[in-house]
Scaffold this active site. Structure first.
Site, PDB file in Angstrom:
ATOM      1  N   SER A 175       0.844  -1.196   0.000  1.00 34.11           N
ATOM      2  CA  SER A 175       0.000   0.000   0.000  1.00 34.11           C
ATOM      3  C   SER A 175       0.880   1.248   0.000  1.00 34.11           C
ATOM      4  O   SER A 175       1.509   1.593   1.006  1.00 34.11           O
ATOM      5  CB  SER A 175      -0.914   0.009   1.229  1.00 34.11           C
ATOM      6  OG  SER A 175      -1.693   1.193   1.224  1.00 34.11           O
ATOM      7  N   HIS A 231      -1.027  -1.555  -4.149  1.00 38.34           N
ATOM      8  CA  HIS A 231      -2.344  -1.133  -3.650  1.00 38.34           C
ATOM      9  C   HIS A 231      -2.361   0.393  -3.619  1.00 38.34           C
ATOM     10  O   HIS A 231      -1.521   1.020  -2.981  1.00 38.34           O
ATOM     11  CB  HIS A 231      -2.544  -1.733  -2.257  1.00 38.34           C
ATOM     12  CG  HIS A 231      -3.881  -1.494  -1.656  1.00 38.34           C
ATOM     13  ND1 HIS A 231      -4.956  -2.339  -1.838  1.00 38.34           N
ATOM     14  CD2 HIS A 231      -4.329  -0.506  -0.848  1.00 38.34           C
ATOM     15  CE1 HIS A 231      -6.003  -1.870  -1.175  1.00 38.34           C
ATOM     16  NE2 HIS A 231      -5.657  -0.755  -0.565  1.00 38.34           N
ATOM     17  N   ASP A 279      -4.492   3.674  -2.867  1.00 34.96           N
ATOM     18  CA  ASP A 279      -5.639   4.171  -2.093  1.00 34.96           C
ATOM     19  C   ASP A 279      -6.076   5.557  -2.564  1.00 34.96           C
ATOM     20  O   ASP A 279      -5.333   6.527  -2.416  1.00 34.96           O
ATOM     21  CB  ASP A 279      -5.254   4.294  -0.612  1.00 34.96           C
ATOM     22  CG  ASP A 279      -5.178   2.955   0.090  1.00 34.96           C
ATOM     23  OD1 ASP A 279      -6.084   2.134  -0.098  1.00 34.96           O
ATOM     24  OD2 ASP A 279      -4.206   2.738   0.840  1.00 34.96           O
ATOM     25  N   MET A 301      -8.530   8.624  -1.943  1.00 33.70           N
ATOM     26  CA  MET A 301      -9.382   9.185  -0.879  1.00 33.70           C
ATOM     27  C   MET A 301      -9.803  10.599  -1.245  1.00 33.70           C
ATOM     28  O   MET A 301      -8.973  11.390  -1.691  1.00 33.70           O
ATOM     29  CB  MET A 301      -8.595   9.233   0.439  1.00 33.70           C
ATOM     30  CG  MET A 301      -8.075   7.891   0.858  1.00 33.70           C
ATOM     31  SD  MET A 301      -7.117   8.036   2.367  1.00 33.70           S
ATOM     32  CE  MET A 301      -6.808   6.313   2.706  1.00 33.70           C
ATOM     33  N   HIS A 330      -8.066   1.172  -4.826  1.00 36.15           N
ATOM     34  CA  HIS A 330      -9.058   1.101  -3.741  1.00 36.15           C
ATOM     35  C   HIS A 330      -9.730   2.461  -3.647  1.00 36.15           C
ATOM     36  O   HIS A 330      -9.131   3.420  -3.162  1.00 36.15           O
ATOM     37  CB  HIS A 330      -8.310   0.724  -2.448  1.00 36.15           C
ATOM     38  CG  HIS A 330      -9.169   0.637  -1.231  1.00 36.15           C
ATOM     39  ND1 HIS A 330      -8.654   0.500   0.038  1.00 36.15           N
ATOM     40  CD2 HIS A 330     -10.526   0.658  -1.070  1.00 36.15           C
ATOM     41  CE1 HIS A 330      -9.637   0.449   0.919  1.00 36.15           C
ATOM     42  NE2 HIS A 330     -10.784   0.555   0.268  1.00 36.15           N
ATOM     43  N   MET A 377     -11.918   5.064  -2.171  1.00 38.11           N
ATOM     44  CA  MET A 377     -12.623   5.512  -0.960  1.00 38.11           C
ATOM     45  C   MET A 377     -13.182   6.893  -1.268  1.00 38.11           C
ATOM     46  O   MET A 377     -12.704   7.921  -0.759  1.00 38.11           O
ATOM     47  CB  MET A 377     -11.644   5.525   0.227  1.00 38.11           C
ATOM     48  CG  MET A 377     -11.316   4.122   0.715  1.00 38.11           C
ATOM     49  SD  MET A 377      -9.825   4.042   1.714  1.00 38.11           S
ATOM     50  CE  MET A 377      -8.606   3.936   0.421  1.00 38.11           C
ATOM     51  N   MET A 410     -12.123  -4.389   5.345  1.00 32.84           N
ATOM     52  CA  MET A 410     -11.381  -3.326   6.035  1.00 32.84           C
ATOM     53  C   MET A 410     -11.203  -3.747   7.489  1.00 32.84           C
ATOM     54  O   MET A 410     -12.182  -3.939   8.199  1.00 32.84           O
ATOM     55  CB  MET A 410     -12.151  -1.999   6.001  1.00 32.84           C
ATOM     56  CG  MET A 410     -12.111  -1.211   4.721  1.00 32.84           C
ATOM     57  SD  MET A 410     -10.529  -0.698   4.018  1.00 32.84           S
ATOM     58  CE  MET A 410      -9.518  -0.214   5.381  1.00 32.84           C
ATOM     59  N   ASP A 431      -7.267  -5.472   4.563  1.00 33.85           N
ATOM     60  CA  ASP A 431      -6.610  -4.163   4.444  1.00 33.85           C
ATOM     61  C   ASP A 431      -6.700  -3.392   5.756  1.00 33.85           C
ATOM     62  O   ASP A 431      -7.786  -3.016   6.196  1.00 33.85           O
ATOM     63  CB  ASP A 431      -7.297  -3.375   3.312  1.00 33.85           C
ATOM     64  CG  ASP A 431      -6.555  -2.097   2.952  1.00 33.85           C
ATOM     65  OD1 ASP A 431      -5.414  -1.910   3.405  1.00 33.85           O
ATOM     66  OD2 ASP A 431      -7.134  -1.285   2.197  1.00 33.85           O
TER      67      ASP A 431
HETATM   68  C1  DX5 Z   1      -6.525   2.625   4.837  1.00 31.74           C
HETATM   69  C2  DX5 Z   1      -5.984   2.120   3.522  1.00 31.74           C
HETATM   70  C3  DX5 Z   1      -4.979   1.019   3.659  1.00 31.74           C
HETATM   71  C4  DX5 Z   1      -3.730   1.433   4.393  1.00 31.74           C
HETATM   72  C5  DX5 Z   1      -3.000   0.208   4.883  1.00 31.74           C
HETATM   73  O1  DX5 Z   1      -7.590   3.464   4.601  1.00 31.74           O
HETATM   74  O2  DX5 Z   1      -7.043   1.633   2.718  1.00 31.74           O
HETATM   75  O3  DX5 Z   1      -4.664   0.465   2.396  1.00 31.74           O
HETATM   76  O4  DX5 Z   1      -2.867   2.197   3.586  1.00 31.74           O
HETATM   77  O5  DX5 Z   1      -1.877   0.593   5.645  1.00 31.74           O
HETATM   78  P1  DX5 Z   1      -1.410  -0.209   6.940  1.00 31.74           P
HETATM   79  O6  DX5 Z   1      -0.992  -1.562   6.481  1.00 31.74           O
HETATM   80  O7  DX5 Z   1      -0.263   0.621   7.462  1.00 31.74           O
HETATM   81  O8  DX5 Z   1      -2.572  -0.264   7.882  1.00 31.74           O
HETATM   82 ZN    ZN Z   2      -6.580   0.407   0.970  1.00 27.79          ZN
END
Ligand code: DX5
Ligand code: ZN
Length: 220
Positions: free
Chosen positions: A7, A31, A33, A35, A64, A66, A135, A173
C-alpha cells in the site's frame, strides 16, 4: 500461496517510483488508495498519479476507491491502468451495476466493506465479484491498529464463499503485521495489504518471506 499487496499510502510519496522499485521483487501487486475527503477524512492521490505510476511498474495495480460517487470515476481509473478496482459497499446504491461496469471495461471488481458492515449484506453480490476487501481498520490512514473482530468476519466470509463453491479472493486491508498475518491466512485471507508493514519496516523482505512460507514466527 497468499499474495502481498504493497500500500503506497505509507511510502515516501515524493519518491514514489523508487519506493515501488524497492519492493517490487517481493510483492505481488501495488495497492493504490484513492481518498476524496468526503467518504474518508483524508485526501490522498488520484488519476494523474496513477497515470505516472503505471509507466513505472509491471505489477498489477489495485485501485481502492474511498470516494463518494465511484460510478463517475471507475472508467477513468481503468483507462489509466487499474487492473483491479475496489469499490465500497457503503458508497453506492447500485453496486451490481457498478461491479458489472468495472468488469465490462476489462478490470477485476472487488467490493470493500467497512468494519461496521456485516458480510450478510454481500449474500447477493458475492457471485458477481472477483474479490472482497475486508477493512480491518476504519479507512483513511495507514499505520492504524488492526480491529480484532475482523478475524471472525474473514472466517465467516471464507465459509460463505466455500459453501457456494466460489473462488472469490479475500483481501484484508489495515493493520496487517507480523503478528496477525499468519492467522489471517489460516482463516481464509488470500491477499494481504500492507502499508507500514512494508514501507515503514526495515525487515519487510524477511517478513514477506516468512508470511509466504507459512512459517509463523509470531502468532496471536
Ligand atoms: C486505509 C488504507 C490502507 C492502508 C493500509 O484506509 O485503505 O490500504 O494504507 O496501511 P497499513 O498496512 O499501514 O494499515
Ligand atoms: Zn486500501
Amino acid at each position: 500461496m497468499v499474495k502481498i499487496a504493497a500500500s503506497i499510502l505509507a511510502c515516501d510519496l515524493a519518491r514514489l517510483a523508487d519506493e515501488v522499485k524497492r519492493v517490487e521483487h517481493v510483492v505481488d501487486m501495488i495497492h493504490f488508495d484513492v481518498m476524496d475527503g468526503h467518504f474518508v477524512p483524508n485526501i490522498s492521490f488520484g488519476l494523474p498519479v496513477l497515470r505516472c505510476l503505471r509507466k513505472e511498474t509491471r505489477l498489477p495495480i489495485v485501485v481502492h476507491l474511498m470516494i463518494t460517487n465511484p460510478e463517475d470515476f471507475v472508467d477513468r481509473f481503468i483507462e489509466e491502468g487499474a487492473d483491479v478496482v475496489v469499490v465500497h459497499y457503503e458508497t453506492t446504491h447500485h453496486l451490481h451495476r457498478l461491479v458489472h461496469q468495472i468488469k465490462d471495461r476489462g478490470a477485476k471488481a472487488f467490493v470493500a466493506i467497512n468494519p461496521h458492515t456485516p458480510i450478510s449484506l454481500l449474500s447477493e453480490i458475492i457471485v458477481d465479484v472477483d474479490g472482497v476487501l475486508v477493512m480491518s481498520v476504519n479507512p483513511g490512514y495507514s499505520g492504524q491498529r488492526f480491529i480484532a473482530r475482523s478475524l471472525e468476519k474473514i472466517r465467516n466470509l471464507h465459509k460463505m464463499i466455500r459453501e457456494q463453491g466460489l473462488e472469490t479472493e479475500i483481501m484484508v486491508d489495515g493493520g496487517v503485521n507480523e503478528e496477525n498475518a499468519q492467522i489471517l491466512v489460516k482463516n481464509g485471507a488470500t491477499i494481504l495489504v500492507m502499508g507500514y508493514g512494508i514501507f515503514r519496516n526495515e525487515n519487510y523482505e524477511k517478513l514477506i518471506a516468512t508470511i509466504k512460507s507459512g512459517r509463523a514466527e509470531f502468532e496471536v
